[in-house]
Design a protein around this motif. Sequence first.
Motif, PDB file in Angstrom:
ATOM      1  N   SER A  22       0.843  -1.193   0.000  1.00 48.80           N
ATOM      2  CA  SER A  22       0.000   0.000   0.000  1.00 48.80           C
ATOM      3  C   SER A  22       0.878   1.242   0.000  1.00 48.80           C
ATOM      4  O   SER A  22       2.077   1.181   0.316  1.00 48.80           O
ATOM      5  CB  SER A  22      -0.923   0.009   1.223  1.00 48.80           C
ATOM      6  OG  SER A  22      -0.163   0.017   2.418  1.00 48.80           O
ATOM      7  N   GLY A  53      -9.113  -5.410  -4.872  1.00 45.47           N
ATOM      8  CA  GLY A  53      -9.420  -4.426  -3.847  1.00 45.47           C
ATOM      9  C   GLY A  53     -10.532  -3.505  -4.326  1.00 45.47           C
ATOM     10  O   GLY A  53     -10.542  -3.080  -5.493  1.00 45.47           O
ATOM     11  N   ILE A  55     -12.899   0.003  -3.904  1.00 44.79           N
ATOM     12  CA  ILE A  55     -13.013   1.372  -3.390  1.00 44.79           C
ATOM     13  C   ILE A  55     -14.491   1.740  -3.469  1.00 44.79           C
ATOM     14  O   ILE A  55     -15.042   1.903  -4.557  1.00 44.79           O
ATOM     15  CB  ILE A  55     -12.158   2.353  -4.209  1.00 44.79           C
ATOM     16  CG1 ILE A  55     -10.696   1.903  -4.231  1.00 44.79           C
ATOM     17  CG2 ILE A  55     -12.264   3.763  -3.637  1.00 44.79           C
ATOM     18  CD1 ILE A  55      -9.828   2.721  -5.169  1.00 44.79           C
ATOM     19  N   LEU A 215      -5.456   4.749 -11.678  1.00 41.49           N
ATOM     20  CA  LEU A 215      -5.927   3.529 -11.017  1.00 41.49           C
ATOM     21  C   LEU A 215      -5.193   2.300 -11.550  1.00 41.49           C
ATOM     22  O   LEU A 215      -4.857   1.380 -10.777  1.00 41.49           O
ATOM     23  CB  LEU A 215      -7.442   3.388 -11.227  1.00 41.49           C
ATOM     24  CG  LEU A 215      -8.318   4.383 -10.464  1.00 41.49           C
ATOM     25  CD1 LEU A 215      -9.764   4.283 -10.924  1.00 41.49           C
ATOM     26  CD2 LEU A 215      -8.233   4.145  -8.966  1.00 41.49           C
ATOM     27  N   GLU A 219      -2.857  -0.279  -9.516  1.00 39.05           N
ATOM     28  CA  GLU A 219      -3.048  -1.724  -9.563  1.00 39.05           C
ATOM     29  C   GLU A 219      -1.707  -2.459  -9.627  1.00 39.05           C
ATOM     30  O   GLU A 219      -1.462  -3.412  -8.882  1.00 39.05           O
ATOM     31  CB  GLU A 219      -3.899  -2.103 -10.784  1.00 39.05           C
ATOM     32  CG  GLU A 219      -5.387  -1.954 -10.602  1.00 39.05           C
ATOM     33  CD  GLU A 219      -6.146  -2.533 -11.766  1.00 39.05           C
ATOM     34  OE1 GLU A 219      -5.516  -2.796 -12.816  1.00 39.05           O
ATOM     35  OE2 GLU A 219      -7.358  -2.745 -11.636  1.00 39.05           O
ATOM     36  N   GLU A 222       0.278  -1.863  -6.281  1.00 39.80           N
ATOM     37  CA  GLU A 222      -0.232  -2.594  -5.120  1.00 39.80           C
ATOM     38  C   GLU A 222      -0.294  -4.103  -5.338  1.00 39.80           C
ATOM     39  O   GLU A 222      -0.586  -4.848  -4.403  1.00 39.80           O
ATOM     40  CB  GLU A 222      -1.628  -2.073  -4.753  1.00 39.80           C
ATOM     41  CG  GLU A 222      -1.635  -0.645  -4.238  1.00 39.80           C
ATOM     42  CD  GLU A 222      -2.982  -0.250  -3.683  1.00 39.80           C
ATOM     43  OE1 GLU A 222      -3.911  -1.091  -3.719  1.00 39.80           O
ATOM     44  OE2 GLU A 222      -3.109   0.890  -3.192  1.00 39.80           O
ATOM     45  N   ARG A 224      -2.506  -5.866  -7.030  1.00 38.42           N
ATOM     46  CA  ARG A 224      -3.867  -6.373  -6.937  1.00 38.42           C
ATOM     47  C   ARG A 224      -4.740  -5.632  -7.954  1.00 38.42           C
ATOM     48  O   ARG A 224      -4.395  -4.537  -8.386  1.00 38.42           O
ATOM     49  CB  ARG A 224      -4.440  -6.191  -5.526  1.00 38.42           C
ATOM     50  CG  ARG A 224      -4.540  -4.754  -5.080  1.00 38.42           C
ATOM     51  CD  ARG A 224      -5.510  -4.606  -3.910  1.00 38.42           C
ATOM     52  NE  ARG A 224      -5.058  -5.288  -2.733  1.00 38.42           N
ATOM     53  CZ  ARG A 224      -4.398  -4.702  -1.730  1.00 38.42           C
ATOM     54  NH1 ARG A 224      -4.090  -3.410  -1.809  1.00 38.42           N
ATOM     55  NH2 ARG A 224      -4.038  -5.372  -0.679  1.00 38.42           N
ATOM     56  N   LEU A 226      -7.942  -3.447  -8.917  1.00 42.34           N
ATOM     57  CA  LEU A 226      -8.726  -2.426  -8.215  1.00 42.34           C
ATOM     58  C   LEU A 226     -10.034  -2.184  -8.966  1.00 42.34           C
ATOM     59  O   LEU A 226     -10.052  -2.107 -10.197  1.00 42.34           O
ATOM     60  CB  LEU A 226      -7.943  -1.110  -8.114  1.00 42.34           C
ATOM     61  CG  LEU A 226      -6.699  -1.114  -7.228  1.00 42.34           C
ATOM     62  CD1 LEU A 226      -6.004   0.225  -7.288  1.00 42.34           C
ATOM     63  CD2 LEU A 226      -7.052  -1.465  -5.791  1.00 42.34           C
ATOM     64  N   ARG A 227     -11.099  -2.061  -8.208  1.00 47.04           N
ATOM     65  CA  ARG A 227     -12.400  -1.733  -8.775  1.00 47.04           C
ATOM     66  C   ARG A 227     -13.053  -0.649  -7.919  1.00 47.04           C
ATOM     67  O   ARG A 227     -13.082  -0.749  -6.690  1.00 47.04           O
ATOM     68  CB  ARG A 227     -13.312  -2.961  -8.819  1.00 47.04           C
ATOM     69  CG  ARG A 227     -12.862  -4.026  -9.826  1.00 47.04           C
ATOM     70  CD  ARG A 227     -12.945  -3.495 -11.239  1.00 47.04           C
ATOM     71  NE  ARG A 227     -12.507  -4.492 -12.214  1.00 47.04           N
ATOM     72  CZ  ARG A 227     -11.274  -4.586 -12.676  1.00 47.04           C
ATOM     73  NH1 ARG A 227     -10.332  -3.761 -12.230  1.00 47.04           N
ATOM     74  NH2 ARG A 227     -10.959  -5.491 -13.566  1.00 47.04           N
TER      75      ARG A 227
END
Length: 546
Positions: A22, A53, A55, A215, A219, A222, A224, A226-227
């Motif tokens: 993070s 992950g 948001i 974003l 991704e 991190e 992972r 992301l959505r």
Amino acid sequence: MREEAARREERELQRGQAKPRSAEGWGLLLLLWYLAFYKPVITELHLRRKNIGFIFIRFSAWQYAGCDKLWAGLVTTLCSSVRHHFGALPLSVYHVMGARPRFASGFSQKEWVLKRDACLKLWGLLVVLGAGLGVLLAALLVPGLKEHRALKVVGSTVTSLSGSGLVLGALSVLKNLLVSEKQKIERLTNSEKFTSQLGFMSKVRGEVEVLIGFLTFMEIFERRRLRVVLEITSLDLCYPEKVAGVLNAMNTLLSDANAPFIFVLAVDPSVIVPCLEQTGCMKGLADNGYLYLSRTVTLPFSIPRMGSRSRLQCLEAAVQTREDLMYRVITGNVERRRRAKGRAAAAPRREVAEEEAVRCIHEAFRCLHDGADLLARYLPSNGAQLRRIVNTVPVTLRLLLHRGGRPRGPAPRAAAAWVVLADRWPCRLSWVLQCLEDAWQARPPPGFEERSLWDVFRQHLAELCALRQPLHNALGLDEDPELFEAFLARDFPFTARDARALLPVTVNLDHSIRHKMGLLRGLDRLAKEAAAAAKVSRGVQCPQPK
């Protein structure tokens, strides 16, 4: 969704995948380093990642209903929420120095590529800046070179030119740090030159593309997927053109195949469809709002009706959210106070009235919450209606006690049933009350007070059917008519006497409906009397005597 994300991340770690990171603490410094000197690459490894992950962003359309462009509020909410989630500094640096991710060529698993041009420029500026500072310091400090003004001019010029590039980059980052994407879009919205929308959508689209690129960058950083999940609520409280604008904004944001957005549209189709059909967005779809929704929504999900257990749980939650209606706590305090003081005859009248009111409220809510009670079966499945009932029952009972006291008034269970009746069938109950009011004004025969409300409704049902066109909107407020019959004819046979006692304390019934019904009944009766008078005036020609 959070639980699914946690399970996926645990499975990925068990498979030996790299641990996600993070942008916090040392991770923030590492992120800034990657933003400045590296280009992200979308590899096959990244596409096969299962951990994800979310948001979550909540957008209440009602909060932005007053602005001219409701869809702009959706975009600004999206930008400000992403900025708040990751921090203002990473997004500001990405605006100035970040590179949009690109797909890997072949099967390369290298996710970061050094930005050679940026490194060369930076090192070049630093070398030139160092050389200029060296020349300037030599011209100022070395005794033999102090008299050469040309060296001072050259050193200061080179230093200022090379340093200005670094200063401009820092100022750009500072500008994006102070002026957010939300403020940029709001400034564009308020600008007069964009009143005609010329170039406006391209500007907004550019901001959204930068956000999508950031974003994707995060991704890869991190490790992972992301959505961004946008929950859109209260859209059915807005004007029709605002509803169409928000749906168009959704389609604009989803036009990119790689857009990491998931929209959860919580609406009532019976309200949204007429709004869409009133706007100009239905051209080419035969003015069919349902067809427009079916093409916009990719996963329709209609929430089923609540079961009895869910209704009781929702009722309990509605009661416990209000401190003044926590009847168990209030009743416990009253009972403890009563045991401490005893049933003293000299107790203050106000305290005795308060104890009686609390006890009645407790009894009414106990009947509502008792699954074995018939009244609990008529609770609505809508959470807003349950909250209205919870808010109305204490007011109704306190008004009843204030008017006549419990010995002469209806029981708390009957009062709670009356509140449920007025909430679920306001139009039919208003019709019955109007018929009773007209009968009371005409001096009804003896025994009329004992007539059941269902008999009164059934007697005047044909007249209500004749007025169904002007009362169409009011009748749309009522729920299942078969349940109305079972409620009044079998389970809660209220009489005209009960209606006379409960009508003055009925606060959850729109009395304007009843007044409109009285006007329609009067006009209908007047029309019938006029027709009868006209028929009499024409008369029947009598034969002449011989």
